[in-house]
Scaffold this motif. Structure first.
Motif, PDB file in Angstrom:
ATOM      1  N   HIS A  45      -2.425  -6.854 -26.711  1.00 40.82           N
ATOM      2  CA  HIS A  45      -1.644  -6.172 -25.216  1.00 40.82           C
ATOM      3  C   HIS A  45      -0.445  -6.740 -24.785  1.00 40.82           C
ATOM      4  O   HIS A  45      -0.619  -8.030 -25.254  1.00 40.82           O
ATOM      5  CB  HIS A  45      -2.855  -6.796 -24.602  1.00 40.82           C
ATOM      6  N   TYR A  47       3.358  -5.684 -22.698  1.00 42.03           N
ATOM      7  CA  TYR A  47       4.594  -4.473 -21.770  1.00 42.03           C
ATOM      8  C   TYR A  47       5.489  -4.011 -22.904  1.00 42.03           C
ATOM      9  O   TYR A  47       6.414  -5.324 -23.392  1.00 42.03           O
ATOM     10  CB  TYR A  47       4.297  -5.317 -20.779  1.00 42.03           C
ATOM     11  N   PHE A  70      -6.511  -7.775 -19.358  1.00 43.39           N
ATOM     12  CA  PHE A  70      -6.378  -8.382 -18.211  1.00 43.39           C
ATOM     13  C   PHE A  70      -5.098  -7.781 -17.777  1.00 43.39           C
ATOM     14  O   PHE A  70      -4.142  -8.374 -18.321  1.00 43.39           O
ATOM     15  CB  PHE A  70      -6.008 -10.219 -18.159  1.00 43.39           C
ATOM     16  N   ASP A  71      -4.999  -7.842 -16.890  1.00 45.86           N
ATOM     17  CA  ASP A  71      -3.716  -8.194 -15.873  1.00 45.86           C
ATOM     18  C   ASP A  71      -2.172  -6.784 -16.768  1.00 45.86           C
ATOM     19  O   ASP A  71      -1.516  -6.832 -16.957  1.00 45.86           O
ATOM     20  CB  ASP A  71      -2.487  -9.133 -16.057  1.00 45.86           C
ATOM     21  N   VAL A  72      -3.365  -5.426 -16.639  1.00 43.06           N
ATOM     22  CA  VAL A  72      -2.296  -4.511 -17.123  1.00 43.06           C
ATOM     23  C   VAL A  72      -1.898  -3.481 -16.232  1.00 43.06           C
ATOM     24  O   VAL A  72      -1.376  -3.701 -14.576  1.00 43.06           O
ATOM     25  CB  VAL A  72      -4.223  -3.249 -17.087  1.00 43.06           C
ATOM     26  N   ARG A  73      -1.441  -3.234 -16.722  1.00 40.28           N
ATOM     27  CA  ARG A  73       0.638  -2.791 -15.680  1.00 40.28           C
ATOM     28  C   ARG A  73       1.238  -1.633 -16.318  1.00 40.28           C
ATOM     29  O   ARG A  73       0.739  -0.611 -17.088  1.00 40.28           O
ATOM     30  CB  ARG A  73       1.738  -3.802 -15.867  1.00 40.28           C
ATOM     31  N   SER A  76       1.849  -1.567 -20.318  1.00 41.84           N
ATOM     32  CA  SER A  76       0.909  -1.648 -21.011  1.00 41.84           C
ATOM     33  C   SER A  76       0.942  -1.318 -22.013  1.00 41.84           C
ATOM     34  O   SER A  76       0.356   0.450 -22.315  1.00 41.84           O
ATOM     35  CB  SER A  76      -0.342  -1.972 -20.612  1.00 41.84           C
ATOM     36  N   THR A  95       1.970 -10.724 -23.774  1.00 44.15           N
ATOM     37  CA  THR A  95       1.201 -10.969 -22.550  1.00 44.15           C
ATOM     38  C   THR A  95       0.188 -12.266 -22.705  1.00 44.15           C
ATOM     39  O   THR A  95       0.267 -13.075 -24.362  1.00 44.15           O
ATOM     40  CB  THR A  95       0.207  -9.743 -21.985  1.00 44.15           C
ATOM     41  N   ARG A  96       0.237 -12.786 -21.933  1.00 43.15           N
ATOM     42  CA  ARG A  96      -0.802 -14.815 -21.442  1.00 43.15           C
ATOM     43  C   ARG A  96      -2.284 -13.659 -22.782  1.00 43.15           C
ATOM     44  O   ARG A  96      -2.300 -15.173 -23.432  1.00 43.15           O
ATOM     45  CB  ARG A  96      -0.875 -14.423 -20.118  1.00 43.15           C
ATOM     46  N   GLU A  97      -2.573 -12.938 -22.343  1.00 46.98           N
ATOM     47  CA  GLU A  97      -3.676 -12.610 -22.865  1.00 46.98           C
ATOM     48  C   GLU A  97      -3.880 -12.660 -24.392  1.00 46.98           C
ATOM     49  O   GLU A  97      -4.589 -13.374 -25.716  1.00 46.98           O
ATOM     50  CB  GLU A  97      -4.174 -11.438 -22.443  1.00 46.98           C
TER      51      GLU A  97
END
Length: 116
Positions: A45, A47, A70-73, A76, A95-97
């Motif tokens: 994942h 951005y 996690f934290d989809v924008r 993404s 991403t952090r994930e």
């Protein structure tokens, strides 16, 4: 040739038809790929901050897997599924994930990368 910039990790030029994940692997950017890049997990994942119009369209399978991320924008994408279709510059934020997955997959790199 298209240029892919991994914000904070470097950039590379790649031929049209390359995926974001393949570009990351070319320069050892810390993008995860627990499933091997077959759209079965969300560890790749990212951005896409610039150049979304240069990439393949998101398909239903990718959307389904992103639902688990996690934290989809709005920007993404799964690095294994977005293929570069046109020349230009693409900027990608890992991403952090994805960073955590990469470090789990490659413990020898743990602590080498710092998330901005």
């Amino acid at each position: 040739m298209p240029i892919v910039r991994f914000l904070g990790y470097g950039e590379t030029d790649v031929p049209v038809g390359t995926s974001i994940l393949q570009a990351a692997q070319k320069i050892d950017a810390p993008e995860g790929y627990a499933c091997g890049g077959v759209c079965a997990c969300s560890t790749c994942h990212v951005y896409v901050k610039k150049g979304r119009e240069l990439l393949s369209e998101q398909e239903e399978e990718e959307e389904d897997i992103l639902d688990k991320a996690f934290d989809v924008r709005h920007d993404s994408r799964l690095g294994c599924q977005c293929t570069i279709e046109k020349d230009g510059v693409i900027e990608v934020e890992v991403t952090r994930e994805s960073l955590e997955a990469f470090e789990n997959e490659h413990p020898e790199h743990r602590g080498k990368y710092t998330k901005r």
